[in-house]
Design an enzyme around this catalytic site. Structure first.
Site, mmCIF file in Angstrom:
data_model
loop_
_atom_site.group_PDB
_atom_site.id
_atom_site.type_symbol
_atom_site.label_atom_id
_atom_site.label_comp_id
_atom_site.label_asym_id
_atom_site.label_seq_id
_atom_site.Cartn_x
_atom_site.Cartn_y
_atom_site.Cartn_z
ATOM 1 N N HIS A 1 38.266 61.080 46.031
ATOM 2 C CA HIS A 1 39.526 60.367 45.885
ATOM 3 C C HIS A 1 40.501 60.824 46.955
ATOM 4 O O HIS A 1 40.369 61.898 47.546
ATOM 5 C CB HIS A 1 40.136 60.597 44.494
ATOM 6 C CG HIS A 1 40.751 61.958 44.306
ATOM 7 N ND1 HIS A 1 42.073 62.221 44.526
ATOM 8 C CD2 HIS A 1 40.184 63.140 43.923
ATOM 9 C CE1 HIS A 1 42.315 63.502 44.277
ATOM 10 N NE2 HIS A 1 41.191 64.082 43.915
ATOM 11 N N CYS A 2 41.482 59.945 47.254
ATOM 12 C CA CYS A 2 42.581 60.302 48.151
ATOM 13 C C CYS A 2 43.869 60.233 47.343
ATOM 14 O O CYS A 2 43.826 60.356 46.114
ATOM 15 C CB CYS A 2 42.614 59.377 49.366
ATOM 16 S SG CYS A 2 42.881 57.639 48.964
ATOM 17 N N ALA A 3 45.000 59.988 47.982
ATOM 18 C CA ALA A 3 46.285 60.026 47.273
ATOM 19 C C ALA A 3 46.434 58.905 46.260
ATOM 20 O O ALA A 3 47.100 59.070 45.235
ATOM 21 C CB ALA A 3 47.433 59.958 48.276
ATOM 22 N N THR A 4 45.796 57.755 46.513
ATOM 23 C CA THR A 4 46.006 56.602 45.633
ATOM 24 C C THR A 4 44.714 55.946 45.148
ATOM 25 O O THR A 4 44.746 55.145 44.228
ATOM 26 C CB THR A 4 46.826 55.511 46.363
ATOM 27 O OG1 THR A 4 46.135 55.124 47.564
ATOM 28 C CG2 THR A 4 48.214 56.006 46.722
ATOM 29 N N ARG A 5 43.562 56.278 45.766
ATOM 30 C CA ARG A 5 42.348 55.511 45.486
ATOM 31 C C ARG A 5 41.176 56.392 45.056
ATOM 32 O O ARG A 5 41.012 57.505 45.551
ATOM 33 C CB ARG A 5 41.922 54.719 46.734
ATOM 34 C CG ARG A 5 42.984 53.820 47.286
ATOM 35 C CD ARG A 5 42.529 53.181 48.586
ATOM 36 N NE ARG A 5 43.591 53.208 49.577
ATOM 37 C CZ ARG A 5 43.428 52.864 50.846
ATOM 38 N NH1 ARG A 5 42.249 52.480 51.272
ATOM 39 N NH2 ARG A 5 44.435 52.914 51.688
#
Length: 467
Positions: free
Chosen positions: A26-30
């Site tokens: 995962h990243c900051a939003t996804r």
């Protein structure tokens, strides 16, 4: 917690079950899935899952937009269910196999510069705050004038605002070594050598100081604030270190490998890589300035209108280099003011959809997505709302162009990078805050009105659901 656990289970099933998932990160939003068979994904089920704001394939990954905070909690539940998790850098390497050479190069550029951006954001905020407190009107509130500010206080502010750029080559070389498989601490020391106090300071050479000359014709200076010399020295240095390590006996590795790597690379960086790529860097900067200085707000309109299209393609990281150059050279960043318009406008378009639709589910998706855009994160608004119904996205592009046009005409320039819209106000505290707010209102208002009048009706909702 139970809700997030249920959502995690539904998402796993919707993407084809455990056996169809290679890995998840995962990243900051996804939430980012590496999938074995794309045909097994139930796109409609994914998009209809609670808290999901959109889903799409990009960079070889199936990316599900959940938003900041939410994504971390759902990722934890997915991980607890035994799905093969990995970190984003490892997954990016796997995903890179599916990209062409240009896409891989841009992704690599992003992997190098993204970890540095938080420091540059902080530096930009310090610049903005210094600009605020040094304004005569602000000082007058405390019965002071600029002459009353002590030299020690000014020195303290310079430490806050100048340090990151003075040692920028060290940050770049460290990050480049990390990305290309070298030892990051060797990259850090190599970068520090490029700004050694023993070398003539690059900024002083630009005014009155003389460079050192080796062999009578090779100019050697420090590379304070330089990016490309440290970047290419980092690439070559990391590959050299790995090559040396393969050939050196294990017992001597600790001594020989860093010694040879630093010896060869500082000579190459000062005499070959530095002079060549510092010149290239200057040409890139001049090209950027030429575009930004186009008359009648042309640059602002084009960049503001096209920025979010570039974001969708995933090659927007190349602009990190340009923004860093602008900040290092001039201490300001006109590009940020234009990009802010593009981000704000997508939020304005999503807001219009959310207020106009009678669908409770779409309202629940569009309104928070618009808020997310106003906080600087456009993915939920773009992929969850605007791009799904197409015309809101186009109206957002127009709004971005109009806002960017206004930003260019007003000549506003941020003191930093990477933060936009509401958080971005902190970059315009040096007497530009009213112009900055006006530009955002123009971008949001244009996109909102166009979307309300021409960009969306609930007929589109029915068309998308039946498509």
């Amino acid at each position: 917690m139970s809700d997030n656990k249920q959502i995690a289970k539904e998402l796993i099933e919707a993407v084809g079950g455990r056996e169809n998932i290679h890995s998840v990160a995962h990243c900051a939003t996804r939430l980012r899935f590496m999938i074995h068979d794309k045909e097994k994904i139930d796109q409609e089920r994914v998009e209809n899952t609670d808290k999901v704001k959109g889903a799409f394939f990009n960079s070889g990954q199936y990316q599900i937009i959940l938003g900041t905070g939410t994504v971390n909690r759902i990722y934890e539940e997915v991980d607890k269910l035994g799905i093969n998790s990995t970190d984003k850098s490892e997954q990016s390497k796997e995903a890179a196999k599916e990209k062409n050479t240009f896409q891989r190069a841009i992704r690599t550029l992003g992997d190098v510069f993204v970890p540095i951006i938080p420091v540059l954001v902080a530096t930009g905020l310090f610049m903005g705050l210094r600009g605020l407190v040094m304004q005569e009107q602000i000082l007058a509130l405390f019965g002071m004038t600029p002459a009353d500010i002590s030299e020690n206080f000014l020195l303290f502010t310079e430490i806050l605002t100048d340090t990151a750029f003075i040692f920028l080559p060290a940050l770049v070389a460290w990050s480049t070594f990390r990305v290309f498989g070298g030892t990051p601490i060797i990259g850090l020391v190599l970068g520090l050598m490029l700004v050694s106090p023993a070398l003539p300071n690059a900024w002083e050479v630009a005014t009155e100081a003389e460079p050192l000359y080796f062999l009578g014709f090779i100019p050697v200076v420090g590379y304070q604030g330089a990016v490309l010399p440290a970047f290419f020295a980092g690439i070559i240095g990391a590959k050299l270190e790995r090559a040396i390590r393969k050939r050196v006996p294990e017992a001597l590795d600790l001594i020989i490998t860093p010694f040879l790597t630093l010896l060869v690379m500082i000579a190459a960086a000062l005499f070959i890589i530095g002079p060549i790529f510092h010149t290239v860097e200057e040409y890139i900067l001049q090209g950027t300035l030429f575009v930004l200085d186009l008359p009648f707000g042309i640059a602002g309109f084009l960049i503001g209108a096209l920025n979010q299209i570039i974001v969708i393609t995933g090659v927007h990281h190349i602009f990190n280099l340009l923004e860093i150059q602008l900040l290092e050279k001039f201490g300001n960043n006109p590009y940020n003011a234009i990009v802010t318009s593009a981000v704000a406008a997508q939020g304005g378009a999503a807001l219009a959809v959310g207020l106009k639709t009678k669908s409770i589910k779409l309202k629940a998706l569009a309104l928070p997505s618009s808020l997310s855009a106003f906080l600087g994160i456009t993915e939920p608004a773009i992929f969850g709302v605007n791009l799904r119904y197409v015309t809101p996205f186009v109206m957002g592009l127009i709004g971005g162009g109009v806002g960017g046009f206004a930003a260019s005409l007003l000549g506003i320039k941020g003191t930093g990078m990477a933060i936009t819209v509401i958080p971005g106000t902190l970059l315009y505290l040096n007497g530009q805050i009213l112009q900055y707010i006006l530009v955002n209102i123009i971008a949001i208002g244009t996109a909102f009105v166009l979307t309300w009048l021409f960009g969306y009706s609930d007929k589109k909702l029915k068309d998308v659901e039946t498509a």
